[in-house]
Design a protein around this motif. Structure first.
Motif, PDB file in Angstrom:
ATOM      1  N   GLY A 188      -1.973  54.727 -16.825  1.00 17.20           N
ATOM      2  CA  GLY A 188      -2.614  53.013 -17.113  1.00 17.20           C
ATOM      3  C   GLY A 188      -2.461  52.563 -18.039  1.00 17.20           C
ATOM      4  N   VAL A 189      -2.781  53.211 -19.469  1.00 12.93           N
ATOM      5  CA  VAL A 189      -1.523  52.313 -20.391  1.00 12.93           C
ATOM      6  C   VAL A 189      -0.419  52.078 -20.483  1.00 12.93           C
ATOM      7  N   GLU A 190       0.138  52.960 -20.048  1.00 12.53           N
ATOM      8  CA  GLU A 190       1.645  51.659 -19.687  1.00 12.53           C
ATOM      9  C   GLU A 190       1.788  50.699 -18.773  1.00 12.53           C
ATOM     10  N   LEU A 191       1.183  51.236 -17.901  1.00 16.25           N
ATOM     11  CA  LEU A 191       1.421  49.863 -16.928  1.00 16.25           C
ATOM     12  C   LEU A 191       0.900  48.756 -17.284  1.00 16.25           C
ATOM     13  N   SER A 192      -0.104  48.787 -17.969  1.00 13.83           N
ATOM     14  CA  SER A 192      -0.958  47.509 -18.509  1.00 13.83           C
ATOM     15  C   SER A 192       0.118  46.912 -19.236  1.00 13.83           C
TER      16      SER A 192
ATOM     17  N   THR B 237      -7.736  59.347 -32.998  1.00 10.03           N
ATOM     18  CA  THR B 237      -6.860  58.567 -33.730  1.00 10.03           C
ATOM     19  C   THR B 237      -5.269  57.541 -32.945  1.00 10.03           C
ATOM     20  N   VAL B 238      -4.630  58.898 -32.901  1.00  7.29           N
ATOM     21  CA  VAL B 238      -3.878  57.960 -31.811  1.00  7.29           C
ATOM     22  C   VAL B 238      -4.786  56.644 -30.525  1.00  7.29           C
ATOM     23  N   ALA B 239      -5.377  57.474 -30.306  1.00  2.47           N
ATOM     24  CA  ALA B 239      -6.230  56.846 -28.624  1.00  2.47           C
ATOM     25  C   ALA B 239      -6.913  55.202 -29.477  1.00  2.47           C
ATOM     26  N   ALA B 240      -7.334  55.448 -31.026  1.00  3.77           N
ATOM     27  CA  ALA B 240      -7.111  54.036 -31.976  1.00  3.77           C
ATOM     28  C   ALA B 240      -6.759  52.542 -31.786  1.00  3.77           C
ATOM     29  N   LYS B 241      -5.200  53.422 -32.264  1.00  4.88           N
ATOM     30  CA  LYS B 241      -4.321  52.799 -32.337  1.00  4.88           C
ATOM     31  C   LYS B 241      -3.648  52.276 -31.237  1.00  4.88           C
ATOM     32  N   ALA B 242      -3.518  52.801 -30.459  1.00 10.03           N
ATOM     33  CA  ALA B 242      -3.050  52.001 -28.729  1.00 10.03           C
ATOM     34  C   ALA B 242      -4.216  51.007 -28.550  1.00 10.03           C
ATOM     35  N   ALA B 243      -4.955  51.816 -28.155  1.00  5.27           N
ATOM     36  CA  ALA B 243      -5.987  50.146 -27.758  1.00  5.27           C
ATOM     37  C   ALA B 243      -5.947  49.644 -28.965  1.00  5.27           C
ATOM     38  N   GLN B 244      -5.967  49.735 -30.055  1.00  3.71           N
ATOM     39  CA  GLN B 244      -5.526  48.236 -31.030  1.00  3.71           C
ATOM     40  C   GLN B 244      -4.194  47.454 -30.385  1.00  3.71           C
ATOM     41  N   GLU B 245      -3.110  48.471 -30.403  1.00  6.45           N
ATOM     42  CA  GLU B 245      -1.818  47.431 -29.926  1.00  6.45           C
ATOM     43  C   GLU B 245      -2.144  46.995 -28.982  1.00  6.45           C
ATOM     44  N   LEU B 246      -2.679  47.248 -27.764  1.00  4.99           N
ATOM     45  CA  LEU B 246      -3.142  47.268 -25.959  1.00  4.99           C
ATOM     46  C   LEU B 246      -4.150  45.770 -26.481  1.00  4.99           C
ATOM     47  N   GLU B 247      -4.952  45.850 -27.313  1.00  2.00           N
ATOM     48  CA  GLU B 247      -5.920  44.249 -27.492  1.00  2.00           C
ATOM     49  C   GLU B 247      -5.099  43.374 -27.939  1.00  2.00           C
ATOM     50  N   ARG B 248      -3.490  43.882 -29.138  1.00  2.00           N
ATOM     51  CA  ARG B 248      -3.261  42.585 -29.239  1.00  2.00           C
ATOM     52  C   ARG B 248      -1.993  41.774 -28.521  1.00  2.00           C
TER      53      ARG B 248
ATOM     54  N   GLY C 110      -3.248  41.575 -24.960  1.00  2.00           N
ATOM     55  CA  GLY C 110      -3.339  40.784 -24.082  1.00  2.00           C
ATOM     56  C   GLY C 110      -4.750  41.642 -23.317  1.00  2.00           C
ATOM     57  N   VAL C 111      -4.357  42.508 -23.827  1.00  2.00           N
ATOM     58  CA  VAL C 111      -4.651  43.607 -22.255  1.00  2.00           C
ATOM     59  C   VAL C 111      -6.198  43.736 -23.059  1.00  2.00           C
ATOM     60  N   THR C 112      -7.364  44.084 -21.739  1.00  2.00           N
ATOM     61  CA  THR C 112      -9.081  43.841 -21.700  1.00  2.00           C
ATOM     62  C   THR C 112      -9.080  45.109 -21.188  1.00  2.00           C
ATOM     63  N   LEU C 113     -10.000  46.019 -22.503  1.00  2.00           N
ATOM     64  CA  LEU C 113     -10.503  47.572 -22.629  1.00  2.00           C
ATOM     65  C   LEU C 113     -12.040  47.522 -21.822  1.00  2.00           C
ATOM     66  N   ALA C 114     -11.954  48.266 -20.486  1.00  2.00           N
ATOM     67  CA  ALA C 114     -13.649  48.610 -20.126  1.00  2.00           C
ATOM     68  C   ALA C 114     -13.669  49.611 -20.477  1.00  2.00           C
ATOM     69  N   VAL C 115     -14.193  50.255 -21.578  1.00  2.00           N
ATOM     70  CA  VAL C 115     -15.117  51.902 -21.427  1.00  2.00           C
ATOM     71  C   VAL C 115     -15.952  51.791 -21.021  1.00  2.00           C
ATOM     72  N   ASP C 116     -16.530  53.067 -21.134  1.00  2.00           N
ATOM     73  CA  ASP C 116     -17.763  53.473 -19.930  1.00  2.00           C
ATOM     74  C   ASP C 116     -18.509  52.499 -19.713  1.00  2.00           C
ATOM     75  N   ALA C 117     -16.881  52.503 -18.625  1.00  2.00           N
ATOM     76  CA  ALA C 117     -16.929  51.804 -17.064  1.00  2.00           C
ATOM     77  C   ALA C 117     -16.765  52.633 -16.093  1.00  2.00           C
TER      78      ALA C 117
END
Length: 281
Positions: free
Chosen positions: A178-182, A222-233, A235-242
């Motif tokens: 999912g992350v790589e596809l986005s 720590t890896v997930a947090a950096k990936a999330a920051q890069e995705l949001e940079r 333009g990917v919207t992350l909807a967690v706990d959803a």
């Protein structure tokens, strides 16, 4: 004809086993003793399917034909789909193979074996989510990825010729696929936009929906947090706990509300191949 070792399924596990056995047995013994069966004619590394789906990888250029792999690694290959298994008699049956017009290319076959390895892989776990099977695209094999790419290409073209259009894509599941596809979708849209006139540019919204508290749950935080920051940079919207409660043609109903989507990809959860339950094991 009886085969000493039959391996059904030419994915990462089955193909690796066939190749190692074939190389160990040698050019004379390997092809006679080891048979690999798969329902497709060529192998593509499954973690690359998201690239095929996004259009950044040509499956026909990157895929390797099983007959070629068999010749190079000293095993035999048969094209077919496992239809039945009689473990007591050590026999399996392969379904007939038809062409696009319905004509029979290969009739049904029965093969005998001494040892059998089932490497049928996994399927997608939809968790009994209403509407998921009808409205979400899966990425289980090359055919799935190519089918989604055709829909994606059509949606890109339609959006480019509809002024002010916005295309929204939702990806259910924030694992590696999912992350790589986005990111592939975002980069593909940017590449396309660079070649469009100002009047043809359109906005693309990509949302990754994850039931867990963070993306990439199998990796260190720590890896997930950096990936999330890069995705949001990017333009990917992350909807967690959803947690996805229902999938519709125009979006998702989640535990955190409605998410609009023109195209939805389901990349959440795996389960053993459901065909296993039909073989009496």
């Amino acid at each position: 004809m009886r085969h000493e070792i039959i391996i059904v399924g030419g994915g990462a596990g089955g193909l690796e086993l066939a190749a190692r056995l074939g190389r160990a047995l040698g050019r004379n013994e390997g092809p006679r003793r080891v048979l690999l069966i798969d329902r497709t004619i060529f192998h593509l590394w499954k973690p690359s399917l998201h690239e095929v789906a996004a259009g950044s990888l040509d499956s026909h250029q990157e895929g390797l034909a099983y007959p070629l792999l068999a010749r190079r690694n000293n095993f035999s290959f048969a094209f077919g789909d496992l239809e039945g298994l009689n473990a007591a008699e050590k026999r399996l049956s392969l379904a007939e193979v038809r062409d696009d017009d319905g004509g029979v290319l290969i009739p049904p076959r029965t093969l005998a074996y001494d040892r059998l390895v089932l490497a049928l892989g996994s399927g997608s776990n939809l968790f009994n989510t209403p509407g998921a099977a009808e409205h979400a695209h899966l990425l289980e094999d090359v055919a799935d990825a190519e089918a989604f790419n055709r829909r994606l290409t059509g949606a890109f073209l339609a959006s480019a010729y509809a002024p002010g259009q916005r295309l929204d894509i939702a990806i259910v599941g924030a694992g590696a696929t999912g992350v790589e596809l986005s990111t592939e979708l975002i980069e593909g849209h940017r590449a396309l936009s660079a070649g469009l006139g100002a009047h043809q540019k359109f906005d693309l919204g990509v949302t990754v929906v994850e039931a867990g508290p963070r993306i990439l749950g199998g990796l260190p935080e720590t890896v997930a947090a950096k990936a999330a920051q890069e995705l949001e940079r990017r333009g990917v919207t992350l909807a967690v706990d959803a947690r996805v409660e229902q999938v519709a043609a125009d979006g998702l109903q989640t535990s955190r509300g409605w998410i609009r989507s023109d195209l939805t990809v389901w990349a959440a959860g795996v389960l053993a191949s459901p065909r296993n339950r039909d073989f009496g094991l």
